[in-house]
Scaffold this active site. Sequence first.
Site, PDB file in Angstrom:
ATOM      1  N   ALA A 126      10.721 -12.248  14.253  1.00  0.00           N
ATOM      2  CA  ALA A 126      10.392 -12.218  12.830  1.00  0.00           C
ATOM      3  C   ALA A 126      11.243 -11.218  12.056  1.00  0.00           C
ATOM      4  O   ALA A 126      11.727 -10.229  12.602  1.00  0.00           O
ATOM      5  CB  ALA A 126       8.917 -11.886  12.646  1.00  0.00           C
ATOM      6  N   LEU A 169       5.564  -6.618  14.087  1.00  0.00           N
ATOM      7  CA  LEU A 169       6.118  -7.945  13.794  1.00  0.00           C
ATOM      8  C   LEU A 169       6.836  -8.393  15.062  1.00  0.00           C
ATOM      9  O   LEU A 169       7.503  -7.581  15.709  1.00  0.00           O
ATOM     10  CB  LEU A 169       7.148  -7.838  12.679  1.00  0.00           C
ATOM     11  CG  LEU A 169       6.748  -8.163  11.232  1.00  0.00           C
ATOM     12  CD1 LEU A 169       7.948  -7.982  10.319  1.00  0.00           C
ATOM     13  CD2 LEU A 169       6.202  -9.566  11.101  1.00  0.00           C
ATOM     14  N   ASP A 170       6.728  -9.663  15.415  1.00  0.00           N
ATOM     15  CA  ASP A 170       7.448 -10.176  16.586  1.00  0.00           C
ATOM     16  C   ASP A 170       8.942  -9.882  16.466  1.00  0.00           C
ATOM     17  O   ASP A 170       9.482  -9.894  15.353  1.00  0.00           O
ATOM     18  CB  ASP A 170       7.297 -11.703  16.676  1.00  0.00           C
ATOM     19  CG  ASP A 170       5.897 -12.112  17.088  1.00  0.00           C
ATOM     20  OD1 ASP A 170       5.131 -11.238  17.513  1.00  0.00           O
ATOM     21  OD2 ASP A 170       5.577 -13.305  16.968  1.00  0.00           O
ATOM     22  N   PRO A 171       9.646  -9.687  17.588  1.00  0.00           N
ATOM     23  CA  PRO A 171      11.105  -9.506  17.525  1.00  0.00           C
ATOM     24  C   PRO A 171      11.802 -10.633  16.747  1.00  0.00           C
ATOM     25  O   PRO A 171      12.729 -10.383  15.979  1.00  0.00           O
ATOM     26  CB  PRO A 171      11.522  -9.503  18.997  1.00  0.00           C
ATOM     27  CG  PRO A 171      10.332  -8.940  19.709  1.00  0.00           C
ATOM     28  CD  PRO A 171       9.137  -9.492  18.958  1.00  0.00           C
TER      29      PRO A 171
END
Length: 308
Positions: free
Chosen positions: A49, A45-47
């Site tokens: 997110a 997951l993106d930072p």
Amino acid sequence: MGQRKGRPLDGILVLDKPAEMSSNKALQCAKRLYFAAKAGHTGSLDPLATGVLPLCFGEATKFSQYLLDADKAYASTFVLGESRTTGDAEGEVLASSDASALTREQLESALAAFRGDIDQVPSMYSAIKHEGQPLYKLARKGLEVERKVRQVRIHVLELRDFRPGTRAEVDVYLECSKGTYVRSIAEDLGAALGCGAYVSALRRTRAGPFTLEHCVSLQTLEALKNNEQLEQMDALLLPADTALDALPMVRLTESGGFYLRQGQPVLVPNAPHSGMVRVALETGQFLGIGEILDDGRVAPRRLIVTGR
């Protein structure tokens, strides 16, 4: 080979990943709190997110591919009227325009083009690897490489709220196939509307069978650890086979389980005619994944090791 440091824990922890933390950092925090010998996450997951990040411990890591391949769901906020280098709030502003003339009808009409099978070019700020390096690391060095177009499927894309203005804000909910980049949808929507857009908030609400209802926060784990409530921590781990809920279950007798563990296909009455199946003993003990052969027998594919 030396002994692996840590406890031989098996199971799945559904973590509510905090914002501003990489998936790997979140994994390492949880692994340390549990003092687990072996752990892996199931797709980054993106930072930026937050939300559902299933972490697999021990034998459950054998089934992480099923969570990687599973459909996902997200709630996100897009800001219209500005484009950024990263496609999200962490990037530098590339261009600005006035989005105040945008109407809800225009938005609904533009969003329709993003439902079903669509082509996406992954962002340079994604975790996809190019020659062993994540793209975002190359992007931060000012490098850009060619990315292949990939087809993804958007099952559901709903406009939940629209707040007009020079920087209009849109809340969306989407259900999509693996490998879908929400940032790319925001950027492509901004391009289609001619005003630019980026993601200001992103929360994963589902990954495969796991939802926010299954989630545990790092703060909860830290509090339990500080109070030495290890049993309560371990009780938060879900069984390894919960990742495989989509697969049918077949049950074997004790002797059938014995032969399967020796690597031999076994006959199971009333089994499905083809495909992958979950395999358990009649006692309920989970053995792993099998595949139905042409002659109807179940062959072992990924078995868990018990009694370590």
